[in-house]
Design a protein around this motif. Structure first.
Motif, short mmCIF file in Angstrom:
data_model
loop_
_atom_site.label_atom_id
_atom_site.label_comp_id
_atom_site.label_asym_id
_atom_site.label_seq_id
_atom_site.Cartn_x
_atom_site.Cartn_y
_atom_site.Cartn_z
N LYS A 83 -29.22 -0.06 7.59
CA LYS A 83 -29.01 1.31 8.08
C LYS A 83 -29.42 2.35 7.04
N THR A 84 -28.95 2.17 5.82
CA THR A 84 -29.25 3.18 4.80
C THR A 84 -30.71 3.10 4.34
N ARG A 85 -31.27 1.90 4.34
CA ARG A 85 -32.65 1.73 3.90
C ARG A 85 -33.63 2.43 4.84
N ASN A 86 -33.24 2.59 6.11
CA ASN A 86 -34.14 3.18 7.10
C ASN A 86 -33.88 4.67 7.36
N MET A 87 -33.04 5.29 6.55
CA MET A 87 -32.82 6.73 6.68
C MET A 87 -34.08 7.48 6.26
N THR A 88 -34.50 8.44 7.06
CA THR A 88 -35.63 9.27 6.66
C THR A 88 -35.16 10.19 5.53
N PRO A 89 -36.10 10.72 4.75
CA PRO A 89 -35.69 11.64 3.67
C PRO A 89 -34.83 12.80 4.16
N GLU A 90 -35.20 13.42 5.31
CA GLU A 90 -34.39 14.53 5.79
C GLU A 90 -33.00 14.07 6.23
N GLU A 91 -32.93 12.90 6.86
CA GLU A 91 -31.61 12.36 7.24
C GLU A 91 -30.74 12.17 6.01
N PHE A 92 -31.32 11.65 4.95
CA PHE A 92 -30.56 11.43 3.71
C PHE A 92 -30.06 12.75 3.15
N ILE A 93 -30.93 13.74 3.11
CA ILE A 93 -30.52 15.06 2.60
C ILE A 93 -29.40 15.65 3.46
N LYS A 94 -29.62 15.64 4.78
CA LYS A 94 -28.67 16.29 5.69
C LYS A 94 -27.35 15.53 5.77
N GLU A 95 -27.41 14.21 5.98
CA GLU A 95 -26.19 13.44 6.24
C GLU A 95 -25.43 13.06 4.97
N LYS A 116 -36.57 6.21 3.62
CA LYS A 116 -37.32 5.06 4.13
C LYS A 116 -38.69 4.95 3.45
N ASP A 117 -38.96 3.75 2.96
CA ASP A 117 -40.22 3.45 2.28
C ASP A 117 -40.48 4.40 1.11
N ARG A 118 -39.41 4.95 0.55
CA ARG A 118 -39.50 5.86 -0.61
C ARG A 118 -40.42 7.05 -0.32
N GLN A 119 -40.34 7.54 0.91
CA GLN A 119 -41.21 8.65 1.33
C GLN A 119 -40.78 9.99 0.73
N GLY A 120 -39.49 10.13 0.43
CA GLY A 120 -39.00 11.39 -0.10
C GLY A 120 -39.19 11.49 -1.61
N ASP A 121 -39.45 12.70 -2.11
CA ASP A 121 -39.59 12.93 -3.54
C ASP A 121 -39.06 14.33 -3.87
N VAL A 122 -39.35 14.81 -5.07
CA VAL A 122 -38.81 16.11 -5.48
C VAL A 122 -39.39 17.24 -4.61
N HIS A 123 -40.59 17.06 -4.11
CA HIS A 123 -41.18 18.08 -3.24
C HIS A 123 -40.41 18.17 -1.91
N THR A 124 -39.93 17.01 -1.44
CA THR A 124 -39.11 17.00 -0.22
C THR A 124 -37.81 17.75 -0.46
N LEU A 125 -37.19 17.50 -1.60
CA LEU A 125 -35.95 18.20 -1.93
C LEU A 125 -36.20 19.70 -2.07
N GLN A 126 -37.32 20.08 -2.65
CA GLN A 126 -37.67 21.50 -2.76
C GLN A 126 -37.84 22.15 -1.39
N MET A 127 -38.46 21.40 -0.49
CA MET A 127 -38.79 21.95 0.84
C MET A 127 -37.53 22.30 1.63
N TYR A 128 -36.45 21.53 1.42
CA TYR A 128 -35.24 21.73 2.22
C TYR A 128 -34.13 22.51 1.51
N GLN A 129 -34.34 22.89 0.27
CA GLN A 129 -33.22 23.48 -0.47
C GLN A 129 -32.76 24.82 0.11
#
Length: 302
Positions: A83-95, A116-129
């Motif tokens: 379950k946790t391995r398949n969380m999308t980057p946005e799901e991880f940030i939000k949930e 999921k698949d290590r798709q999220g990075d610092v740019h992802t975190l920047q995008m949603y802050q």
């Protein structure tokens, strides 16, 4: 320090740093110093459930000890399963970061990846802050001798037996903590009793041999000399940690101790008889004492 496991949790007002934190080296310590400086928020570490894919510099229990010593208030140990391995980057940030941890300040290394698949990075975190209302702080990798400080590098240096550099990169000397178990009591028959620890499975050990150490017992520190190995002279084969504690009297069985490593003295060696072993142990004690005294290591019993 409060340790939180599983997925069913909710905490508030977090300044959080995320990562594996194996070894809690100087780079990790700098990250943690940044969340400790956020006085209006609660310093919180998010780490992942340890697995057996590679030996770890510190066990979870040892890691918890260091984090608490540094002043971290909360540690979230996140399970790593389907379950946790398949969380999308946005799901991880939000949930996780926003809903469950109420992250107000997030501090990560520049190479942090997640989702999921290590798709999220610092740019992802920047995008949603802005959308989720947290402040993001990205930390560049620290270096030593023009090389990046990393847990991988520390493990490589351990394999090379370079304990001096290992200790520099960790920020504090490498240690093994554990409960004292019964051994064969050979040391006691030679009037040189030892405290034996069986390292936890998955614990990364220094190369087999004899080391100058200190030993923490009930808040008091003693000089020691420690063998990591298989005791070839007496025919034992499972790896263990055996320490002669200088100027200590008492029963340590089933008590927790912490053995701190400072300098390599010699390789493990098979002796022809126990008398040769006893003489070598006496020499090891003397050399360890000289080494620790020269290094100005404080031992409160001396």
């Amino acid at each position: 320090m409060k340790v939180i496991t599983g997925l069913d949790f909710a905490i508030k007002n977090s300044s959080v740093s995320l990562g594996k934190f194996d070894g809690i080296h100087l780079g990790h310590r700098f990250l943690l110093s940044r969340i400790m400086n956020q006085k209006e928020y609660i310093p919180t570490v998010f780490t992942f459930e340890m697995n057996a894919d590679s030996p770890k510099i510190y066990t979870q229990k040892e890691k918890d000890f260091i984090l608490e010593e540094l002043g971290v208030a909360r540690e979230v140990i996140f399970p790593f399963h389907e379950k946790t391995r398949n969380m999308t980057p946005e799901e991880f940030i939000k949930e996780v970061l926003v809903r469950r941890m109420d992250a107000k300040h997030i501090c990560v290394g520049e190479d942090f990846r997640f989702g999921k698949d290590r798709q999220g990075d610092v740019h992802t975190l920047q995008m949603y802050q802005k959308e989720y209302g947290y402040q993001l702080e990205i930390i560049k990798k620290l270096t030593y001798d023009n090389e990046i400080i990393s847990s991988t590098r520390v493990r490589e240096l351990m394999d090379e037996g370079d304990i001096a550099t290992v200790n520099r990169l960790l920020g504090k000397p490498y240690f093994i903590a554990g409960k004292v178990v019964h051994g064969n009591e050979l040391g006691r028959t030679m009037e040189m009793p030892t405290a034996n620890i069986i390292p936890e499975s998955g614990k990364k050990l220094l190369p087999f041999g004899v080391y100058a150490t200190t030993v923490l017992v009930d808040g008091k520190e003693y000089f020691g000399v420690t063998n990591i190995g298989r005791k070839p002279t007496i025919g034992e084969f499972s790896a263990g940690v055996e320490t002669n504690i200088m100027d200590f009297e008492g029963n340590l069985y089933d008590r927790e101790i912490k053995v701190v490593f400072y300098e390599f003295l010699r390789s493990e060696k098979k002796f022809d008889n126990t008398e040769q072993l006893r003489k070598q142990m006496e020499n090891d004690r003397e050399k360890a004492y000289q080494v620790l005294a020269r290094m100005d290591i404080p031992a409160r019993n001396y």
